[in-house]
Each structure stands twice: as C-alpha cells, then as structure tokens.
Motif scaffolding. Structure first.
Motif, PDB file in Angstrom:
ATOM      1  N   GLY A  36      -3.947  -4.099  -3.050  1.00  0.00           N
ATOM      2  CA  GLY A  36      -3.778  -4.658  -4.386  1.00  0.00           C
ATOM      3  C   GLY A  36      -3.218  -3.627  -5.326  1.00  0.00           C
ATOM      4  O   GLY A  36      -2.943  -2.491  -4.927  1.00  0.00           O
ATOM      5  N   ASP A  37      -3.049  -4.025  -6.585  1.00  0.00           N
ATOM      6  CA  ASP A  37      -2.487  -3.095  -7.564  1.00  0.00           C
ATOM      7  C   ASP A  37      -2.823  -3.585  -8.973  1.00  0.00           C
ATOM      8  O   ASP A  37      -3.297  -4.703  -9.165  1.00  0.00           O
ATOM      9  CB  ASP A  37      -0.969  -3.003  -7.376  1.00  0.00           C
ATOM     10  N   VAL A  38      -2.520  -2.708  -9.922  1.00  0.00           N
ATOM     11  CA  VAL A  38      -2.772  -2.994 -11.329  1.00  0.00           C
ATOM     12  C   VAL A  38      -1.461  -2.788 -12.070  1.00  0.00           C
ATOM     13  O   VAL A  38      -0.808  -1.761 -11.889  1.00  0.00           O
ATOM     14  CB  VAL A  38      -3.820  -1.994 -11.886  1.00  0.00           C
ATOM     15  N   ARG A  39      -1.075  -3.770 -12.874  1.00  0.00           N
ATOM     16  CA  ARG A  39       0.122  -3.598 -13.710  1.00  0.00           C
ATOM     17  C   ARG A  39      -0.335  -3.479 -15.152  1.00  0.00           C
ATOM     18  O   ARG A  39      -0.618  -4.485 -15.813  1.00  0.00           O
ATOM     19  CB  ARG A  39       1.054  -4.789 -13.535  1.00  0.00           C
ATOM     20  N   GLY A  40      -0.400  -2.226 -15.592  1.00  0.00           N
ATOM     21  CA  GLY A  40      -1.038  -1.930 -16.877  1.00  0.00           C
ATOM     22  C   GLY A  40      -0.349  -2.544 -18.071  1.00  0.00           C
ATOM     23  O   GLY A  40      -1.003  -3.033 -18.988  1.00  0.00           O
ATOM     24  N   ILE A 205     -14.365  -6.112  -7.621  1.00  0.00           N
ATOM     25  CA  ILE A 205     -14.320  -5.642  -6.228  1.00  0.00           C
ATOM     26  C   ILE A 205     -13.336  -4.485  -6.047  1.00  0.00           C
ATOM     27  O   ILE A 205     -13.618  -3.523  -5.333  1.00  0.00           O
ATOM     28  CB  ILE A 205     -13.959  -6.814  -5.285  1.00  0.00           C
ATOM     29  N   ASP A 206     -12.200  -4.604  -6.673  1.00  0.00           N
ATOM     30  CA  ASP A 206     -11.181  -3.576  -6.450  1.00  0.00           C
ATOM     31  C   ASP A 206     -10.336  -3.454  -7.711  1.00  0.00           C
ATOM     32  O   ASP A 206     -10.240  -4.416  -8.494  1.00  0.00           O
ATOM     33  CB  ASP A 206     -10.307  -3.966  -5.243  1.00  0.00           C
ATOM     34  N   HIS A 207      -9.749  -2.307  -7.898  1.00  0.00           N
ATOM     35  CA  HIS A 207      -8.911  -2.152  -9.089  1.00  0.00           C
ATOM     36  C   HIS A 207      -8.009  -0.936  -8.947  1.00  0.00           C
ATOM     37  O   HIS A 207      -8.208   0.099  -9.583  1.00  0.00           O
ATOM     38  CB  HIS A 207      -9.790  -2.028 -10.340  1.00  0.00           C
ATOM     39  N   GLY A 208      -7.024  -1.071  -8.071  1.00  0.00           N
ATOM     40  CA  GLY A 208      -6.045  -0.002  -7.929  1.00  0.00           C
ATOM     41  C   GLY A 208      -6.664   1.306  -7.457  1.00  0.00           C
ATOM     42  O   GLY A 208      -7.745   1.324  -6.858  1.00  0.00           O
ATOM     43  N   PHE A 209      -5.965   2.374  -7.765  1.00  0.00           N
ATOM     44  CA  PHE A 209      -6.394   3.683  -7.270  1.00  0.00           C
ATOM     45  C   PHE A 209      -7.261   4.391  -8.302  1.00  0.00           C
ATOM     46  O   PHE A 209      -6.945   5.484  -8.760  1.00  0.00           O
ATOM     47  CB  PHE A 209      -5.153   4.518  -6.925  1.00  0.00           C
ATOM     48  N   ASN A 210      -8.361   3.729  -8.650  1.00  0.00           N
ATOM     49  CA  ASN A 210      -9.268   4.320  -9.641  1.00  0.00           C
ATOM     50  C   ASN A 210      -9.991   5.531  -9.034  1.00  0.00           C
ATOM     51  O   ASN A 210      -9.896   5.788  -7.830  1.00  0.00           O
ATOM     52  CB  ASN A 210     -10.259   3.248 -10.102  1.00  0.00           C
ATOM     53  N   GLY A 362     -14.542  -3.116  -2.106  1.00  0.00           N
ATOM     54  CA  GLY A 362     -13.222  -2.518  -2.329  1.00  0.00           C
ATOM     55  C   GLY A 362     -13.120  -1.134  -1.701  1.00  0.00           C
ATOM     56  O   GLY A 362     -12.135  -0.804  -1.038  1.00  0.00           O
ATOM     57  N   TRP A 363     -14.165  -0.324  -1.920  1.00  0.00           N
ATOM     58  CA  TRP A 363     -14.138   1.025  -1.325  1.00  0.00           C
ATOM     59  C   TRP A 363     -13.997   0.926   0.192  1.00  0.00           C
ATOM     60  O   TRP A 363     -13.202   1.656   0.790  1.00  0.00           O
ATOM     61  CB  TRP A 363     -15.433   1.784  -1.646  1.00  0.00           C
ATOM     62  N   CYS A 364     -14.772   0.028   0.799  1.00  0.00           N
ATOM     63  CA  CYS A 364     -14.742  -0.073   2.269  1.00  0.00           C
ATOM     64  C   CYS A 364     -13.376  -0.548   2.750  1.00  0.00           C
ATOM     65  O   CYS A 364     -12.872  -0.064   3.776  1.00  0.00           O
ATOM     66  CB  CYS A 364     -15.865  -0.980   2.770  1.00  0.00           C
ATOM     67  N   ALA A 365     -12.774  -1.477   2.026  1.00  0.00           N
ATOM     68  CA  ALA A 365     -11.421  -1.923   2.416  1.00  0.00           C
ATOM     69  C   ALA A 365     -10.453  -0.736   2.362  1.00  0.00           C
ATOM     70  O   ALA A 365      -9.604  -0.566   3.247  1.00  0.00           O
ATOM     71  CB  ALA A 365     -10.958  -3.051   1.497  1.00  0.00           C
TER      72      ALA A 365
END
Ligand code: ACO
Length: 396
Positions: A36-40, A205-210, A362-365
């Motif tokens: 996944g990714d985040v488009r700020g 669950i997930d949010h880019g490369f935080n 998310g971390w595990c994925a």
C-alpha cells in the motif's frame, strides 16, 4: 549541520558515500512494496489496490487482514476458511497464562504498551520463534498469523489483570473487533460499537513506511525472528510523535475544558513551543483521510465529546494556520480515534495498545514482504565530531 565540522571529517559517510538523506528521511524512498501507500497531497491511502477508507467502510477487519496477506479480498468461502484458521490462534500459550499476571503487576504504574512489548517478547520466545533467515515462507507466515491473532488477547488480558480481574478467554464465535471489546469488558458488545471499533481498527492496519513499519523491516532485514521485529515496532509506536497521541489528544480536550478556553489555550501552547496533539502529519498536507473517516464514525456515535472535539478542531486549525502559516496542519488519525474509542468504552490507557493490535497485521505483512526479498538495511551516518584519530590521553 555545522559546515566546519563536516569539512573536518572529510565530508563523506563512513562508507565513502556522498548521498545525504534529509533529516528524518523525509521524502526518501527506501524500499518497494506491494502492500500500500500514502498520497499526502491528495489525502489518500490504500491497502494493496483498494482505498483503505473504502475497505474500512465496507468490509470486515478479517477481510482487510486477508487482503494484506494475500493481495486480494476474500470470497465468502475464503472468508469463512480464514476465520476458522484465525480462531484457534487467539488462545494464550500455557506459559503465558502463568507469566502474564507477573508482567501486569511488575511496574508501579501499569503501562499497557510496555506490558504488551514485554509480554509479546516472552510469548514469541515461549513459542520458539526462529530467525526469519532460517524459516521457509510458510513457517514465517504461520508465526505472523499467530502473532496477529494473539496480540489482542495479550493486551486485553494484561489490562484486565492490572485492574484485578481475570483475563477473558477469546470468544470463538465473535469476529476480531467484537471479540476485542468482549475480552476487554467480559461482555458481548453492542454491534454498533463493535462496528465503530472495527472501522477504527481497519483504518489503522497499515499506513505507508511509517516509523514503526520501517523499524519492523529493519529488524527483519537482519534475519532476526518475527517476534523481535514486532516488539521493536511496538517500541517505535509508543512514542508520542507516532502512536502515543490519542490519549494525549483527549487529555488536551479535558485541559481546554470548554470552547471559549480553546483559542487562548492553543495560542499559549504553541507560543511555548508545544505540539497540539492529534494535529499535523509528516506526509499529509491536507486532511488525513483516516481523520475524516473517524470523524464520521464519531458523528454517528454522537455525544457531547464529539460536539466539543468538532469545535476545538476548527479553532486549532484556525490558530495553527495563523501561527504556523503554510504548514498545513490538520487533524491526524489520532484526534478522532480517541473520541471514537472513548465512546466505545475503551479506556484511555488502552488507546495506543488498541492501535498496536491492528497495526500488528500491517507490521507482519511488511515483515513477510521484507523477508521474501531481503537485503540487510544498513545506511551510514556522517561523522561530525572532532577529527579522528586524536591521541588517546593517558589515564590520570
Ligand atoms: N502543533 C503545533 N505545531 C506543529 C504541529 C502541531 N501538532 N505539528 C507540526 N507543527 C509545526 C512545527 O512546530 C514546525 O514548525 P516550525 O517550522 O515553525 O518549526 C512545523 O509545523 C513542521 O513540523 P515538523 O516537526 O517538521 O513536522 P514533522 O513532519 O516532523 O512532524 C508530526 C509530524 C510529528 C506528526 C507533528 O505534526 C506532531 O508533532 N504532531 C503532534 C503529535 C501527533 O499528533 N502525533 C501523532 C501522529 S499520527 C501517527 O503517527 C499515527
């Protein structure tokens, strides 16, 4: 960076590299991912190929978990098989049934995320997790599944023990979010509240490369076991600049007390160099889509706290616009998540641990993805101290 010191040190990193990443690694791409990714700038984020907000609004947490692990949303049959796979993984290992009470009571003050970090480390040790470097993909996946299923049980059990109650055994029939509330309170939750919590959990669950995800991938890149990577990620999440803000956002609402105090309170805080909790984001320079989703969830639940938060949001945005012009500071996920969790009966101290529960997926994925195509993550630093080698002085 002071120029003179840089020149003294020869102006290169320890590996001779001349490529300086900006402080905080802002804007630097350090990996590829299919998760996944985040488009700020757009205020958009996605899980695999789907809008994360749409997934949260329309699907179950188990579906989102399946999506991250498999790359596709499950069919009804796959969903049912998935639930069957997860259900038995929720139970505490025997060794932890004995150890948890001691962990819950170890400190003078119970800090749930610290307790979770400690308990998870003990759990994965007791389950004999092995270095990811030595595991076949299906073995690592099995550890990931077990970890994602166990974290909610661990954190709710620890909380109950700290309150002097017995842990509640996972409910075999309840899905993730309802079971989470059940294990916390011992009662089957109102479906409306369970669904509100589920939307929150899916959205986080997930949010880019935080920072915590990056931490998990760095640890995995060394070939260490999955438990070590998730424990490290929890450590990163515990910081207030990352996941430790939702209870602080509510503390702020309490401190402001009533709308007329808002403006002077916020001005005073910013003048004294304080951060307004639940506002600003490294990537989003517009509304955080999670915040918009959770604002709607909070509105559906209603209540005085929501109404108050709504007013305070407007005031904070206005004051920050004036005092920090051009920074585009809006609510982040943490501001309304506190309001939602509070409305659903989750205690304030459990906000960040609840976030950690869903983020474990998310971390595990990411851990599975890193391990599947690994290279040791090992950057350099630019030395800016006194030029070496200086003579080592004699001991006086
Ligand atoms: N309140 C007041 N000012 C702020 C805030 C805030 N919440 N956030 C940023 N600023 C200001 C900074 O003071 C800085 O001003 P300056 O240029 O005059 O020095 C400017 O905006 C840029 O700030 P940075 O620290 O460079 O922004 P960064 O991208 O590093 O920070 C962060 C992002 C850490 C989230 C920041 O906005 C913050 O501290 N927010 C409050 C804590 C919070 O809500 N944390 C939860 C984040 S969401 C999550 O991780 C799940």
């Amino acid at each position: 960076m002071p120029e003179t010191k840089t020149q003294q040190s020869g102006n290169s990193g320890s590996d001779g590299s001349e490529n300086d990443a900006p402080k905080g690694l802002e804007g630097v791409v350090v990996a590829t991912t299919e998760l996944g990714d985040v488009r700020g700038e757009e205020g958009f984020y996605h899980y695999r190929q789907y809008s994360a907000v749409e997934v949260a609004a329309t699907r179950t947490l188990e579906d989102a978990w399946y999506l991250l692990f498999h790359g596709e949303l499950p069919t009804k049959t796959q969903h049912a098989e998935w639930i069957e796979e997860i259900a038995p993984l929720r139970d505490l290992p025997d060794a932890m049934v004995e150890l948890l009470p001691a962990i819950a009571r170890a400190g003078d003050h119970f800090i749930p995320l610290d307790a979770l970090r400690t308990a998870l480390s003990a759990t994965t040790y007791s389950l004999d997790y092995r270095p990811s470097l030595d595991l076949e993909p299906d073995e690592l996946r099995a550890e990931a599944m077990r970890t994602c299923a166990l974290v909610p049980t661990l954190v709710t059990s620890l909380y109950r023990l700290s309150e002097g109650h017995e842990p509640v055994t996972p409910h075999p029939e309840l899905p993730y979010a309802a079971n989470y509330l059940y294990m916390l309170t011992g009662e089957e939750p109102d479906p409306k509240l369970a669904r509100a919590v589920e939307k929150y959990l899916i959205s986080t669950i997930d949010h880019g490369f935080n920072s915590s995800t990056f931490t998990a991938r760095v640890i995995t890149s060394t070939g260490a076991d999955l438990g070590a990577a998730v424990v490290g990620a929890i450590g990163a999440l515990s910081g207030p600049l990352h996941g430790g803000a939702p209870s602080r956002a509510l503390d702020m609402l309490d401190a402001i007390g009533e709308p007329r105090n808002a403006e002077p309170w916020i001005r005073n805080a910013v003048e004294h160099g304080q951060r307004i909790m639940g506002f600003g984001h490294r990537v989003y320079k517009t509304d955080d889509p999670r915040s918009l989703l959770l604002r709607d969830v909070a509105a559906e639940l209603g209540g005085e706290q929501y109404e108050f938060a709504r007013k305070i949001e407007d005031t904070v945005v206005e004051v920050l616009e004036e005092m920090k012009p051009g920074r585009k500071l809006r609510t982040n996920v943490e501001f309304y998540s506190g309001v939602v969790m509070n409305s659903c009966g989750i205690p304030r101290t459990m906000f960040t641990p609840t976030f950690a529960s869903s983020r474990t997926i998310g971390w595990c994925a990411h851990i599975l993805e890193q391990a599947a195509d690994n290279r040791l993550i090992r950057p350099s630093a630019r030395y800016i101290g006194p030029p070496p080698p200086q003579p080592v002085p004699d001991a006086e």
